[in-house]
Design a protein around this motif. Sequence first.
Motif, PDB file in Angstrom:
ATOM      1  N   GLY A 100      12.868   5.577  13.155  1.00 12.18           N
ATOM      2  CA  GLY A 100      11.426   5.551  12.931  1.00 12.18           C
ATOM      3  C   GLY A 100      11.046   6.211  11.621  1.00 12.18           C
ATOM      4  N   ASP A 101      11.732   7.298  11.283  1.00 13.52           N
ATOM      5  CA  ASP A 101      11.467   7.972  10.009  1.00 13.52           C
ATOM      6  C   ASP A 101      11.828   7.061   8.834  1.00 13.52           C
ATOM      7  OD1 ASP A 101      10.663  10.195  11.416  1.00 13.52           O
ATOM      8  OD2 ASP A 101      12.561  11.280  11.152  1.00 13.52           O
ATOM      9  N   ALA A 102      12.915   6.314   8.982  1.00 15.15           N
ATOM     10  CA  ALA A 102      13.337   5.410   7.912  1.00 15.15           C
ATOM     11  C   ALA A 102      12.317   4.289   7.721  1.00 15.15           C
ATOM     12  CB  ALA A 102      14.713   4.836   8.231  1.00 15.15           C
ATOM     13  N   GLU A 103      11.804   3.753   8.824  1.00 10.42           N
ATOM     14  CA  GLU A 103      10.773   2.715   8.704  1.00 10.42           C
ATOM     15  C   GLU A 103       9.553   3.261   7.968  1.00 10.42           C
ATOM     16  OE1 GLU A 103       7.553   0.143  11.286  1.00 10.42           O
ATOM     17  OE2 GLU A 103       9.298   0.942  12.354  1.00 10.42           O
ATOM     18  N   ARG A 104       9.117   4.456   8.366  1.00 10.09           N
ATOM     19  CA  ARG A 104       7.949   5.062   7.720  1.00 10.09           C
ATOM     20  C   ARG A 104       8.187   5.250   6.226  1.00 10.09           C
ATOM     21  NH1 ARG A 104       5.804  10.051   6.342  1.00 10.09           N
ATOM     22  NH2 ARG A 104       3.554  10.250   6.715  1.00 10.09           N
ATOM     23  N   ALA A 105       9.345   5.737   5.857  1.00 12.17           N
ATOM     24  CA  ALA A 105       9.647   5.988   4.448  1.00 12.17           C
ATOM     25  C   ALA A 105       9.638   4.691   3.637  1.00 12.17           C
ATOM     26  CB  ALA A 105      10.998   6.691   4.326  1.00 12.17           C
ATOM     27  N   LYS A 106      10.207   3.637   4.213  1.00  9.12           N
ATOM     28  CA  LYS A 106      10.252   2.350   3.502  1.00  9.12           C
ATOM     29  C   LYS A 106       8.852   1.787   3.311  1.00  9.12           C
ATOM     30  CE  LYS A 106      14.885   1.003   5.056  1.00  9.12           C
ATOM     31  NZ  LYS A 106      15.667   0.085   5.937  1.00  9.12           N
ATOM     32  N   ARG A 107       8.035   1.871   4.345  1.00 11.03           N
ATOM     33  CA  ARG A 107       6.675   1.333   4.235  1.00 11.03           C
ATOM     34  C   ARG A 107       5.851   2.131   3.222  1.00 11.03           C
ATOM     35  NH1 ARG A 107       5.569  -2.635   7.910  1.00 11.03           N
ATOM     36  NH2 ARG A 107       6.718  -2.678   9.894  1.00 11.03           N
ATOM     37  N   LEU A 108       5.984   3.440   3.247  1.00  9.76           N
ATOM     38  CA  LEU A 108       5.199   4.266   2.331  1.00  9.76           C
ATOM     39  C   LEU A 108       5.681   4.111   0.888  1.00  9.76           C
ATOM     40  CD1 LEU A 108       4.616   7.517   4.414  1.00  9.76           C
ATOM     41  CD2 LEU A 108       3.102   5.544   4.087  1.00  9.76           C
ATOM     42  N   ALA A 109       6.964   3.835   0.691  1.00  8.23           N
ATOM     43  CA  ALA A 109       7.466   3.580  -0.662  1.00  8.23           C
ATOM     44  C   ALA A 109       6.860   2.295  -1.226  1.00  8.23           C
ATOM     45  CB  ALA A 109       8.989   3.487  -0.643  1.00  8.23           C
ATOM     46  N   LEU A 110       6.719   1.285  -0.388  1.00  8.68           N
ATOM     47  CA  LEU A 110       6.071   0.044  -0.826  1.00  8.68           C
ATOM     48  C   LEU A 110       4.600   0.288  -1.159  1.00  8.68           C
ATOM     49  CD1 LEU A 110       7.651  -2.510   1.676  1.00  8.68           C
ATOM     50  CD2 LEU A 110       8.010  -2.446  -0.807  1.00  8.68           C
ATOM     51  N   LEU A 111       3.932   1.104  -0.370  1.00  9.60           N
ATOM     52  CA  LEU A 111       2.537   1.426  -0.654  1.00  9.60           C
ATOM     53  C   LEU A 111       2.423   2.169  -1.984  1.00  9.60           C
ATOM     54  CD1 LEU A 111      -0.444   1.577   0.102  1.00  9.60           C
ATOM     55  CD2 LEU A 111       0.081   3.612   1.469  1.00  9.60           C
ATOM     56  N   GLU A 112       3.319   3.094  -2.217  1.00  4.83           N
ATOM     57  CA  GLU A 112       3.311   3.824  -3.488  1.00  4.83           C
ATOM     58  C   GLU A 112       3.489   2.860  -4.659  1.00  4.83           C
ATOM     59  OE1 GLU A 112       5.804   7.432  -5.721  1.00  4.83           O
ATOM     60  OE2 GLU A 112       6.082   7.040  -3.579  1.00  4.83           O
ATOM     61  N   LEU A 113       4.385   1.888  -4.494  1.00  6.17           N
ATOM     62  CA  LEU A 113       4.600   0.886  -5.540  1.00  6.17           C
ATOM     63  C   LEU A 113       3.342   0.053  -5.761  1.00  6.17           C
ATOM     64  CD1 LEU A 113       6.469  -0.626  -7.493  1.00  6.17           C
ATOM     65  CD2 LEU A 113       7.267  -1.993  -5.541  1.00  6.17           C
ATOM     66  N   ALA A 114       2.684  -0.333  -4.661  1.00  4.40           N
ATOM     67  CA  ALA A 114       1.461  -1.130  -4.778  1.00  4.40           C
ATOM     68  C   ALA A 114       0.377  -0.364  -5.523  1.00  4.40           C
ATOM     69  CB  ALA A 114       0.965  -1.527  -3.388  1.00  4.40           C
ATOM     70  N   ARG A 115       0.253   0.923  -5.236  1.00  3.89           N
ATOM     71  CA  ARG A 115      -0.766   1.723  -5.921  1.00  3.89           C
ATOM     72  C   ARG A 115      -0.419   1.945  -7.388  1.00  3.89           C
ATOM     73  NH1 ARG A 115      -4.542   3.136  -2.411  1.00  3.89           N
ATOM     74  NH2 ARG A 115      -4.104   3.886  -0.292  1.00  3.89           N
ATOM     75  N   ALA A 116       0.867   2.075  -7.681  1.00  2.00           N
ATOM     76  CA  ALA A 116       1.284   2.388  -9.053  1.00  2.00           C
ATOM     77  C   ALA A 116       1.345   1.155  -9.948  1.00  2.00           C
ATOM     78  CB  ALA A 116       2.654   3.072  -9.028  1.00  2.00           C
ATOM     79  N   GLU A 117       1.820   0.031  -9.402  1.00  2.00           N
ATOM     80  CA  GLU A 117       2.086  -1.131 -10.245  1.00  2.00           C
ATOM     81  C   GLU A 117       1.331  -2.394  -9.820  1.00  2.00           C
ATOM     82  OE1 GLU A 117       6.211  -1.797 -11.159  1.00  2.00           O
ATOM     83  OE2 GLU A 117       6.709   0.322 -10.832  1.00  2.00           O
ATOM     84  N   GLY A 118       0.605  -2.326  -8.691  1.00  4.37           N
ATOM     85  CA  GLY A 118      -0.175  -3.475  -8.271  1.00  4.37           C
ATOM     86  C   GLY A 118       0.467  -4.214  -7.104  1.00  4.37           C
ATOM     87  N   MET A 119      -0.360  -5.020  -6.447  1.00  2.00           N
ATOM     88  CA  MET A 119       0.089  -5.710  -5.236  1.00  2.00           C
ATOM     89  C   MET A 119       1.165  -6.745  -5.523  1.00  2.00           C
ATOM     90  SD  MET A 119      -1.425  -4.294  -2.699  1.00  2.00           S
ATOM     91  CE  MET A 119      -1.107  -5.476  -1.390  1.00  2.00           C
ATOM     92  N   ARG A 120       1.069  -7.439  -6.640  1.00  2.00           N
ATOM     93  CA  ARG A 120       2.076  -8.476  -6.898  1.00  2.00           C
ATOM     94  C   ARG A 120       3.449  -7.860  -7.169  1.00  2.00           C
ATOM     95  NH1 ARG A 120       0.982 -13.807  -7.726  1.00  2.00           N
ATOM     96  NH2 ARG A 120       2.790 -15.078  -8.272  1.00  2.00           N
ATOM     97  N   ALA A 121       3.453  -6.762  -7.904  1.00  2.00           N
ATOM     98  CA  ALA A 121       4.728  -6.088  -8.163  1.00  2.00           C
ATOM     99  C   ALA A 121       5.358  -5.631  -6.853  1.00  2.00           C
ATOM    100  CB  ALA A 121       4.510  -4.896  -9.095  1.00  2.00           C
ATOM    101  N   MET A 122       4.529  -5.111  -5.954  1.00  5.12           N
ATOM    102  CA  MET A 122       5.049  -4.729  -4.639  1.00  5.12           C
ATOM    103  C   MET A 122       5.574  -5.957  -3.905  1.00  5.12           C
ATOM    104  SD  MET A 122       4.606  -4.705  -1.163  1.00  5.12           S
ATOM    105  CE  MET A 122       2.922  -5.300  -1.015  1.00  5.12           C
ATOM    106  N   GLY A 123       4.807  -7.055  -3.961  1.00  9.25           N
ATOM    107  CA  GLY A 123       5.214  -8.278  -3.283  1.00  9.25           C
ATOM    108  C   GLY A 123       6.537  -8.825  -3.799  1.00  9.25           C
TER     109      GLY A 123
END
Length: 245
Positions: A100-123
């Motif tokens: 569960g901790d690993a899932e949370r970390a992966k999801r939050l890393a994607l959110l950090e990427l979306a905030r830093a570089e935009g939704m398409r970069a995250m996608g």
Amino acid sequence: MAMQIVLLPGLLCDKAVWADQLSALGEYGECHVPDYGLRDSIGAMADHVLASVPAARLLVAGHSMGGRVALEVMRRAPQRVAGLALLDTGYEARATGAAGDAERAKRLALLELARAEGMRAMGEQWAPGMMHPDRLGSDLYRSILDMIERSTPDKFAAQIDALLNRPDASALLAEIRCPAMLVCGSEDRWSPLARHQEMHAQMPGSRLRAIEHSGHMATMERPAEVTTVLVEWVQWSLEQEAARG
């Protein structure tokens, strides 16, 4: 009011995920594709769905996260659900401990990427795992990136919260008595076919259909095949509704 068909999109998805099914299903009833807005729990999303469609009886189909919302609609208002379709989804809460901790970390890393570089970069980092490898780089792949880009980091954050705190629907499965269809891409790596086989075994009278040569985005990857299955489900549901009187 006639039967309404509710089509629930998944994480960062919108009406485009159901584009190929809408016209065929629209022959059987008015179709509604909700927008979850900034709602940050599966329960709040389900409440919004129930409040936004006025029909007393609904056919409810959900893809991915939308399948979890569909199950919560069923939990909250079983008397309103005349048929349930769950596509490329799951039913268990987030795991405890390291998984569960690993899932949370992966999801939050994607959110950090979306905030830093935009939704398409995250996608571009996230989307490749959601579809069959043969379709990477295709027009369909680009349309999925376009759909992700139409969303926002704030919506992504709300939906991540909803998924990290998702309710466990395990006990609910055995209680479902309406026509229930399970649909899964045969090569879905996010919500694998084995999970849908588990659900099928726990849902008396349910039907399971595997969509060949498809990953997680089955409604878009194999639209004709998914539409055929959903028309089967709608007809089955309407027949049962007629018998119910």
